[in-house]
Design an enzyme around this catalytic site. Structure first.
Site, PDB file in Angstrom:
ATOM      1  N   SER A  14       0.806  -1.216   0.000  1.00 11.17           N
ATOM      2  CA  SER A  14       0.000   0.000   0.000  1.00 11.17           C
ATOM      3  C   SER A  14       0.848   1.278   0.000  1.00 11.17           C
ATOM      4  O   SER A  14       1.580   1.539  -0.931  1.00 11.17           O
ATOM      5  CB  SER A  14      -0.953  -0.049   1.197  1.00 11.17           C
ATOM      6  OG  SER A  14      -1.867   0.991   1.171  1.00 11.17           O
ATOM      7  N   ASP A  71      -6.388   2.030  -2.703  1.00  4.68           N
ATOM      8  CA  ASP A  71      -7.582   1.759  -1.890  1.00  4.68           C
ATOM      9  C   ASP A  71      -7.908   2.931  -0.959  1.00  4.68           C
ATOM     10  O   ASP A  71      -8.841   2.857  -0.165  1.00  4.68           O
ATOM     11  CB  ASP A  71      -7.470   0.436  -1.114  1.00  4.68           C
ATOM     12  CG  ASP A  71      -6.372   0.435  -0.061  1.00  4.68           C
ATOM     13  OD1 ASP A  71      -5.631   1.436   0.050  1.00  4.68           O
ATOM     14  OD2 ASP A  71      -6.257  -0.588   0.659  1.00  4.68           O
TER      15      ASP A  71
END
Length: 552
Positions: free
Chosen positions: A74, A296
């Site tokens: 991420s 995300d």
């Protein structure tokens, strides 16, 4: 599927494990959390292999339903990587299974690993003759292909059927997992392909924008991560700007220079530093947003007329989405059939909580930090809106809400228009998990319908000044929170909470709490107060308390 003898299964698992040994000094230190496992990529090989074993077990336990494995770190630096599992409906791994991932990762040797694996088979009553199906993908990190090799070794050893979707955003993999498992059922979520993902979002966006057009242009910072190429691909499916599509300028989309990922760009940089990426060329009033490394999370921002940076974070997206959905429910004549609620964590700004309850008149629930807690609480509403302040969130529609929306008979053209838009949102929103690309389109739809500029969006309420401080400690496990307080009160170390409360009482509109990180030996301190100076003083005072107790 042919039978697997226990002996050959064990041998295959052990033999493949020998290729991915765990450094002795790391045994016992691995812990599966909300983000799965996340660490320096060069010590991740054995962990990814063992997560592959668990993916096979999970699929077999669920009678061959497809499980997802995502290799990503991420918003972490490029030299890190991580791995996490995705359950059949595209949600996070069931919390009760996290400890099994931790047990496998910490097995001391190949023999011990086989022992732990077989104990799980026995405890969980897994039929090794049942089929195992796994799909997986990775982000753009240089270590991804090597780690995919480790995963493949586990899937081969356990004779799992698998599909490699190569490079995807994390939410795209979550989407595909749900699509695979609902294919051919009444809950079919979409076509099982990356193209199907773009087509679903694009069709919903066109439907939602039928009676309006976006205003101005949008600059999107893609953190030099996987979101860059995927956003550019999505834009091919949307109408051209002249035909009511988005006028988007994509920046920081270089995925070929490994060191540039998340470097001075991306949602985490913007949120943490409270400023635009240095590479930003946006002028005053220009609408901007930043994705994180695996797309995300998303946050919006702009420079106001005095050139002051203004952040529109997850709290702001949640209030915007909740107000619009509640408005559509009222306008379509469905408000008496739908309960719209908002889920927040303790990190949500106190001003947003007040606005949702008093101005919007909607219910609020506060949960511990971590998407799994938020998502679970959101499913208790007919329409549950959740966003963490960091920009990770989505909207969840219950089966009964979807039925009510799709069977409702509008009583006027105005009701019909509102209902059409509400229906479109149920497809536009990726309900499996926070999805920066889907959330980007959602925000653009809402701003267009409301005719809002970023400045007008910001004016809906005024944030209390706040500060987030990271304090390194010797052992994060010393800091535990009281059950049922949504991590807002410390249970241990003894005396720490009382000391924090004494300090908080000295400040107007003061609120502060400390909670241990889920991934590193650090404690995060959040503080808010009526002025910026007081918020910083309060954060510093609570950080000092944490240091005092963390040193013991």
């Amino acid at each position: 599927m042919h039978s697997i003898s226990t002996m050959s299964h064990d041998e295959a698992v052990k033999e493949a494990s020998a290729k991915h040994s765990t450094p002795a000094e790391l045994v016992g230190k691995f812990q599966y959390g909300t983000a799965g496992f996340r660490m320096k990529a060069n010590i991740l090989d054995s962990v990814v292999y063992r997560v592959g074993l668990l993916a096979s077990l999970r699929s077999r336990k669920l009678n061959g339903q497809t499980i997802g494995v995502m290799i990503t770190a991420s918003h972490n630096p490029p030299e890190d990587n991580g791995v996490k599992l995705v359950d059949p409906m595209g949600e996070m791994l069931e919390a009760s299974w996290e400890k099994y991932a931790t047990q496998l990762a910490n097995a001391e040797s190949d023999d011990h690993l086989v022992q732990v694996y077989n104990e799980l088979v026995k405890t969980l009553k897994v039929n090794l003759d049942a089929p195992a199906r796994v799909i997986f993908a990775r982000d753009t990190r240089a270590s991804g292909p090597r780690l995919v090799g480790c995963l493949n070794d586990a899937l081969t050893a356990t004779k799992a059927e698998s599909t490699d979707y190569r490079i995807l955003t994390t939410p795209q993999l979550h989407y595909l997992v749900r699509c695979v498992n609902t294919k051919g059922t009444q809950d079919e979520y979409g076509e099982v392909s990356e193209k199907g993902y773009y087509e679903k979002l694009a069709a919903a966006f066109k439907q939602a924008m039928e009676h309006t057009k976006p205003q101005g242009h949008l600059t999107v910072d893609c953190a030099n991560g996987v979101g860059g190429p995927k956003l550019l691909e999505l834009l091919k499916y949307l109408p051209a700007p002249a035909d009511g599509g988005l006028d988007v300028k994509v920046v920081n989309d270089d995925v070929h220079k490994p060191g540039s990922l998340n470097h001075q760009c991306g949602a985490d940089f913007v949120k943490t530093n409270q400023r635009a990426p240095p590479s930003s060329k946006a002028g005053p009033g220009d609408r901007c947003c930043s994705l994180d490394g695996d797309a995300d999370r998303i946050v919006f921002y702009f420079q106001d007329e005095k050139n002051v940076f203004r952040l529109l974070d997850g709290d702001r997206i949640a209030t915007l989405a909740a107000s619009f959905i509640a408005e559509l429910a009222r306008q379509s004549g469905l408000m008496d059939k739908l309960t719209v609620g908002v889920v927040q964590t303790a990190y949500a700004n106190g001003a947003s909580t007040t606005y949702i309850q008093k101005n919007l008149g909607l219910q609020i629930v506060c949960t511990p930090t971590g998407v799994k807690h938020l998502h679970h609480a959101a499913t208790r509403f007919d329409v549950g809106v959740y966003f963490e302040a960091n920009g990770h969130g989505t909207v969840v529609f219950s089966p009964s809400a979807l039925k009510a929306i799709h069977t409702h008979q509008p009583q006027s053209p105005a009701q019909a228009d509102a209902l059409t838009t509400l229906m479109a949102l149920t497809d536009l929103i990726n309900q499996t998990v926070g999805d920066a690309l889907s959330d980007l389109l959602l925000v653009e739809v809402i701003l267009a319908h409301k005719g809002f500029s970023c400045a007008e969006w910001l004016q809906t309420y005024t944030d209390l000044p706040n500060r987030l401080v990271r304090v390194e400690v010797a052992d994060r496990n010393l800091f535990t929170t009281v059950e049922g307080t949504a991590e807002r009160q410390l249970a241990s170390p003894t005396g720490a909470q009382k000391d924090i409360e004494k300090v908080v009482a000295k400040y107007k509109d003061g609120r502060s709490f400390a909670r241990a990180s889920g991934t590193e030996d650090a404690v995060r301190v959040y503080a808010e107060a009526s002025t910026r100076a007081e918020a910083e003083d309060l954060a510093a005072a609570v950080a000092q308390i944490v240091r005092k107790y963390g040193a013991k």
